[in-house]
Scaffold this motif. Sequence first.
Motif, short mmCIF file in Angstrom:
data_model
loop_
_atom_site.label_atom_id
_atom_site.label_comp_id
_atom_site.label_asym_id
_atom_site.label_seq_id
_atom_site.Cartn_x
_atom_site.Cartn_y
_atom_site.Cartn_z
N ALA A 107 0.83 -1.20 0.00
CA ALA A 107 0.00 0.00 0.00
C ALA A 107 0.86 1.25 0.00
CB ALA A 107 -0.93 0.02 1.22
N VAL A 108 0.29 2.34 -0.49
CA VAL A 108 0.97 3.63 -0.49
C VAL A 108 0.03 4.67 0.13
CG1 VAL A 108 2.39 3.16 -2.51
CG2 VAL A 108 0.12 4.17 -2.81
N PRO A 109 0.59 5.76 0.68
CA PRO A 109 -0.27 6.81 1.22
C PRO A 109 -0.94 7.60 0.11
CG PRO A 109 2.03 7.47 1.36
CD PRO A 109 2.02 6.06 0.85
N LEU A 110 -2.20 7.95 0.32
CA LEU A 110 -2.94 8.77 -0.63
C LEU A 110 -3.84 9.71 0.15
CD1 LEU A 110 -3.56 9.33 -3.65
CD2 LEU A 110 -5.49 7.75 -3.42
N GLY A 111 -3.33 10.91 0.43
CA GLY A 111 -4.12 11.86 1.21
C GLY A 111 -4.37 11.33 2.61
N ARG A 112 -5.64 11.25 2.98
CA ARG A 112 -6.04 10.78 4.31
C ARG A 112 -6.41 9.30 4.31
NH1 ARG A 112 -7.70 15.08 7.91
NH2 ARG A 112 -7.03 17.05 7.01
N GLU A 113 -5.94 8.59 3.31
CA GLU A 113 -6.21 7.16 3.20
C GLU A 113 -4.95 6.44 2.76
OE1 GLU A 113 -10.74 6.62 1.81
OE2 GLU A 113 -9.51 7.74 0.40
N ALA A 114 -5.02 5.12 2.77
CA ALA A 114 -3.97 4.30 2.17
C ALA A 114 -4.57 3.63 0.94
CB ALA A 114 -3.48 3.25 3.16
N VAL A 143 -1.25 -0.77 7.63
CA VAL A 143 -0.52 0.07 6.66
C VAL A 143 -0.77 1.54 6.96
CG1 VAL A 143 -0.45 -1.67 4.84
CG2 VAL A 143 -2.41 -0.11 4.97
N GLY A 144 -2.01 1.87 7.34
CA GLY A 144 -2.33 3.26 7.65
C GLY A 144 -1.55 3.78 8.85
N LYS A 145 -1.42 2.95 9.87
CA LYS A 145 -0.68 3.36 11.06
C LYS A 145 0.80 3.55 10.75
CE LYS A 145 -3.70 1.02 14.38
NZ LYS A 145 -3.77 -0.08 15.34
N VAL A 146 1.33 2.75 9.83
CA VAL A 146 2.72 2.95 9.40
C VAL A 146 2.89 4.35 8.83
CG1 VAL A 146 4.40 2.30 7.63
CG2 VAL A 146 3.33 0.53 9.02
N PHE A 147 1.95 4.76 7.96
CA PHE A 147 2.07 6.09 7.34
C PHE A 147 1.88 7.20 8.37
CE2 PHE A 147 0.34 3.65 3.51
CZ PHE A 147 1.61 3.31 3.10
N LEU A 148 0.94 7.02 9.31
CA LEU A 148 0.74 8.02 10.34
C LEU A 148 1.97 8.13 11.24
CD1 LEU A 148 -2.95 7.32 11.44
CD2 LEU A 148 -2.12 9.20 10.02
N ALA A 149 2.59 6.99 11.56
CA ALA A 149 3.74 6.98 12.46
C ALA A 149 4.96 7.64 11.84
CB ALA A 149 4.08 5.54 12.85
N THR A 207 15.89 8.03 -0.58
CA THR A 207 16.36 9.10 0.30
C THR A 207 15.95 8.89 1.76
OG1 THR A 207 14.38 10.45 -0.16
CG2 THR A 207 16.30 10.76 -1.60
N GLY A 208 15.39 7.72 2.07
CA GLY A 208 15.04 7.42 3.45
C GLY A 208 13.62 7.73 3.84
N GLU A 209 12.82 8.23 2.90
CA GLU A 209 11.43 8.53 3.21
C GLU A 209 10.59 7.25 3.08
OE1 GLU A 209 11.45 8.76 -1.27
OE2 GLU A 209 12.85 8.87 0.40
N VAL A 210 9.52 7.15 3.86
CA VAL A 210 8.60 6.01 3.74
C VAL A 210 7.73 6.22 2.51
CG1 VAL A 210 6.64 4.82 4.79
CG2 VAL A 210 8.60 5.44 6.19
N VAL A 211 7.82 5.30 1.56
CA VAL A 211 7.07 5.42 0.32
C VAL A 211 5.93 4.41 0.22
CG1 VAL A 211 9.01 6.41 -0.95
CG2 VAL A 211 8.70 3.92 -0.91
#
Length: 252
Positions: A107-114, A143-149, A207-211
């Motif tokens: 999954a990838v982040p998309l706005g306020r959702e995954a 997956v959503g909590k990963v992006f929020l964290a 570059t170390g960012e969560v994608v």
Amino acid sequence: MARPREKPPQAVKTLERGLRVLEALAQAGESPLGPLAERVGLSKSTLYRLLRALAQAGFVEEEDGVYRVGPRAFAVGQAYPKRSLSQAVRPEMEALARETGESVNLAVPLGREALYLDQAEGTKLVRLFTAPGSRTPLHATGVGKVFLAYLGVPEGLSLTPYTPHTLTRLPDLLRELEEVRGRGYALDNEEKELGVRCVAAPVFGPTGEVVAALSLSAPSSRLSLEEAHRLASRVVEAARKASLRLGFAGGV
């Protein structure tokens, strides 16, 4: 002698505007009509006509006056000929699914959702299926909590309750996100759907960012909370290898 520059046909101008609207929605995640009109520099009436046409074709979705990119735009984006994220990560997904017998999602982040991009199905008789292109809330999924964290909590994020286990108080969610960063993985303990658990870990870009995030999901009758924590190290390792495939050189 240079020829005078011709004005583009109206159809071309409309297409250019439509692409500009899609790009703005992709950046914003979702937007009401007014702010989107200001963002793309169009009148509300012109933008509304464009959005209606895009929605009829499946490129835009609308709910309660809020617009976001639709599933057809996702499908077109996935056809991009360059080596895609899912192609790069797919070998690690398949290896984890074979090793554990459980379904593995990307999954990838998309706005306020995954947004789910891909799934490697498990080998067990009863397994979970997540359709690529489907969206899921951030606060109630692994997956959503990963992006929020790792990417931060958007201001005003709605903490909708889906089950009795969903975290609906911001302080509780923030405490859990701190734990996610500390241990390197997130859990969905039947928070989006009763009877389903999952473990998710971050995938890092060059570059170390969560994608992206990898998640392993299974029926809770088979994946106890204790078993989920036990399998977490395998999910984290698969995500680490996926990060290396994407060019990440740091320690995960």
